[in-house]
Design a protein around this motif. Structure first.
Motif, PDB file in Angstrom:
ATOM      1  N   TYR A  65      10.219  31.271  47.506  1.00 30.25           N
ATOM      2  CA  TYR A  65      11.047  30.338  47.877  1.00 30.25           C
ATOM      3  C   TYR A  65      11.830  32.143  48.606  1.00 30.25           C
ATOM      4  O   TYR A  65      12.021  32.814  48.142  1.00 30.25           O
ATOM      5  N   VAL A  66      12.407  31.102  50.003  1.00 29.65           N
ATOM      6  CA  VAL A  66      13.341  32.271  50.700  1.00 29.65           C
ATOM      7  C   VAL A  66      14.834  31.166  50.064  1.00 29.65           C
ATOM      8  O   VAL A  66      15.458  30.199  50.138  1.00 29.65           O
ATOM      9  N   ARG A  67      15.972  32.437  49.518  1.00 29.24           N
ATOM     10  CA  ARG A  67      17.527  31.862  49.272  1.00 29.24           C
ATOM     11  C   ARG A  67      18.056  31.929  50.171  1.00 29.24           C
ATOM     12  O   ARG A  67      18.731  32.839  50.106  1.00 29.24           O
ATOM     13  N   ALA A  68      18.542  30.432  50.133  1.00 23.63           N
ATOM     14  CA  ALA A  68      19.417  30.028  51.561  1.00 23.63           C
ATOM     15  C   ALA A  68      21.091  30.848  50.452  1.00 23.63           C
ATOM     16  O   ALA A  68      20.879  30.531  49.641  1.00 23.63           O
ATOM     17  N   VAL A  69      21.960  30.487  52.332  1.00 22.51           N
ATOM     18  CA  VAL A  69      23.177  30.562  51.212  1.00 22.51           C
ATOM     19  C   VAL A  69      24.007  29.628  51.439  1.00 22.51           C
ATOM     20  O   VAL A  69      24.344  29.133  53.349  1.00 22.51           O
ATOM     21  N   SER A  70      24.848  28.411  50.976  1.00 26.15           N
ATOM     22  CA  SER A  70      25.619  28.032  51.426  1.00 26.15           C
ATOM     23  C   SER A  70      26.989  28.248  51.523  1.00 26.15           C
ATOM     24  O   SER A  70      27.649  28.980  50.469  1.00 26.15           O
ATOM     25  N   LEU A  71      27.570  28.150  52.690  1.00 28.24           N
ATOM     26  CA  LEU A  71      28.789  29.265  53.244  1.00 28.24           C
ATOM     27  C   LEU A  71      30.049  28.640  52.611  1.00 28.24           C
ATOM     28  O   LEU A  71      30.973  28.571  52.128  1.00 28.24           O
ATOM     29  N   LEU A  72      29.914  26.739  52.596  1.00 28.76           N
ATOM     30  CA  LEU A  72      30.462  25.088  52.443  1.00 28.76           C
ATOM     31  C   LEU A  72      30.200  24.283  52.647  1.00 28.76           C
ATOM     32  O   LEU A  72      29.124  23.900  54.128  1.00 28.76           O
ATOM     33  N   THR A  73      29.748  23.537  51.498  1.00 28.05           N
ATOM     34  CA  THR A  73      28.797  22.165  52.262  1.00 28.05           C
ATOM     35  C   THR A  73      29.708  21.113  51.016  1.00 28.05           C
ATOM     36  O   THR A  73      30.064  21.381  49.960  1.00 28.05           O
ATOM     37  N   GLY A  74      28.835  20.042  51.778  1.00 24.38           N
ATOM     38  CA  GLY A  74      29.957  18.851  51.126  1.00 24.38           C
ATOM     39  C   GLY A  74      30.055  18.446  51.633  1.00 24.38           C
ATOM     40  O   GLY A  74      29.880  17.148  53.247  1.00 24.38           O
ATOM     41  N   TYR A  75      31.476  16.497  50.409  1.00 25.81           N
ATOM     42  CA  TYR A  75      30.857  15.205  50.846  1.00 25.81           C
ATOM     43  C   TYR A  75      32.109  14.440  50.732  1.00 25.81           C
ATOM     44  O   TYR A  75      32.820  14.819  50.422  1.00 25.81           O
ATOM     45  N   LEU A  76      33.201  14.033  52.163  1.00 26.75           N
ATOM     46  CA  LEU A  76      33.622  12.964  51.702  1.00 26.75           C
ATOM     47  C   LEU A  76      33.566  12.116  52.184  1.00 26.75           C
ATOM     48  O   LEU A  76      32.647  11.470  53.400  1.00 26.75           O
ATOM     49  N   ILE A  77      33.913  10.869  50.997  1.00 26.13           N
ATOM     50  CA  ILE A  77      33.405   9.363  50.994  1.00 26.13           C
ATOM     51  C   ILE A  77      34.682   9.059  51.267  1.00 26.13           C
ATOM     52  O   ILE A  77      35.711   8.871  50.515  1.00 26.13           O
ATOM     53  N   GLN A  78      34.953   7.882  51.815  1.00 32.93           N
ATOM     54  CA  GLN A  78      36.251   7.526  52.195  1.00 32.93           C
ATOM     55  C   GLN A  78      35.353   5.320  52.117  1.00 32.93           C
ATOM     56  O   GLN A  78      34.782   4.882  52.716  1.00 32.93           O
ATOM     57  N   SER A  79      37.089   4.736  51.521  1.00 35.35           N
ATOM     58  CA  SER A  79      36.788   3.938  51.475  1.00 35.35           C
ATOM     59  C   SER A  79      37.241   2.433  52.280  1.00 35.35           C
ATOM     60  O   SER A  79      38.262   3.068  52.874  1.00 35.35           O
ATOM     61  N   ASN A  80      36.177   1.628  53.178  1.00 37.37           N
ATOM     62  CA  ASN A  80      37.121   0.914  53.795  1.00 37.37           C
ATOM     63  C   ASN A  80      37.145  -0.425  53.308  1.00 37.37           C
ATOM     64  O   ASN A  80      36.896  -0.967  54.214  1.00 37.37           O
TER      65      ASN A  80
END
Length: 261
Positions: A141-156
């Motif tokens: 495997y190649v060890r990759a790097v998450s510098l910033l990852t994420g989710y925003l969930i908004q209610s509609n």
């Protein structure tokens, strides 16, 4: 570099990035999915942002789907393996994730610290890469790097939500241009639609699989071993090996993102 668990200001900053249009270029806009990109100073690292409107899925269901590791094995066909390593606080843990890259590229994996926060009608999940002494880079495997990852969930409203996914990852290698283009034009939109489809099926699945077990909502249910922040360090990109895959040609016979849920 010491690891810091995100605080309210980090979550607020992440939300602002998801909602901001400044500096983002639209790369894809079709059938309810939008993908933007933003070139950072490093040419190997690109920020991608995606949005999908989920007309018949609640924000809470989306939040559950993104947390539920057992269910992820059902719908995430790009995933090779995922497991939780330990918990840091009631809303932060450390985990492992590996996924299939398009042939003939090497597969990638991550060790990340993840933190989450329900905030009014919003739900946020963010992560970045860390080093854990018992989970070093793996062979093959190649060890990759998450510098910033994420989710925003908004209610509609009562039964509608919007999902944002923002990621800035260093894949640790020089990737061919066809890979970079393919991610924004095909892989990213398909991934968002997979999450949407999985969320539509989740309530029925969850009713048959430990329906009351939601440790991300009820910390007292969390059975992970406790680990200390002092055991972790931030995964710096320059401490990992770079590989040059820029000359590899696309194989037409198999694409790991072509599988449907």
């Amino acid at each position: 570099m010491p690891v810091q668990i995100p605080d309210d200001s980090d979550f607020s900053s992440f939300k602002d990035q998801c909602l901001s249009s400044d500096g983002w270029m639209s790369r894809y806009n079709k059938a309810g999915v939008t993908v933007w990109c933003r070139q950072e100073e490093s040419k190997t690292v690109q920020k991608l942002k995606m949005r999908i409107v989920c007309k018949d899925v609640t924000a809470e269901t989306l939040y559950d789907v993104l947390h539920d590791t057992s269910y992820r094995r059902k719908w995430d066909t790009n995933m090779i393996d995922t497991y939780d390593i330990g918990r840091l606080t009631v809303n932060a843990d450390v985990g492992y994730y590996s996924w299939k890259c398009p042939s003939p590229l090497k597969n990638r994996d991550f060790v990340t610290m993840r933190s989450w926060l329900p905030l009014g009608n919003d739900y946020l999940i963010i992560n970045y890469s860390v080093k854990h002494p018992q989970h070093p880079p793996k062979k093959d495997y190649v060890r990759a790097v998450s510098l910033l990852t994420g989710y925003l969930i908004q209610s509609n409203g009562a039964n509608c939500s919007t999902l944002y996914y923002l990621t800035q990852v260093d894949p640790k290698g020089s990737l061919p241009k066809w890979v970079v283009n393919r991610v924004s034009q095909f892989v990213a939109p398909k991934a968002m639609r997979k999450i949407y489809k999985a969320s539509q099926k989740y309530p029925e699945w969850k009713r048959k699989h430990n329906p009351t077990l939601k440790p991300w909502m009820f910390p007292e249910q969390n059975s992970l071993p406790c680990i200390s922040v002092s055991e972790l360090t931030v995964q710096r990109t320059d401490s990992l090996e770079n590989i040059d895959e820029s000359g590899l040609s696309e194989e037409k016979t198999h694409h790991s993102d072509d599988d449907e849920t």
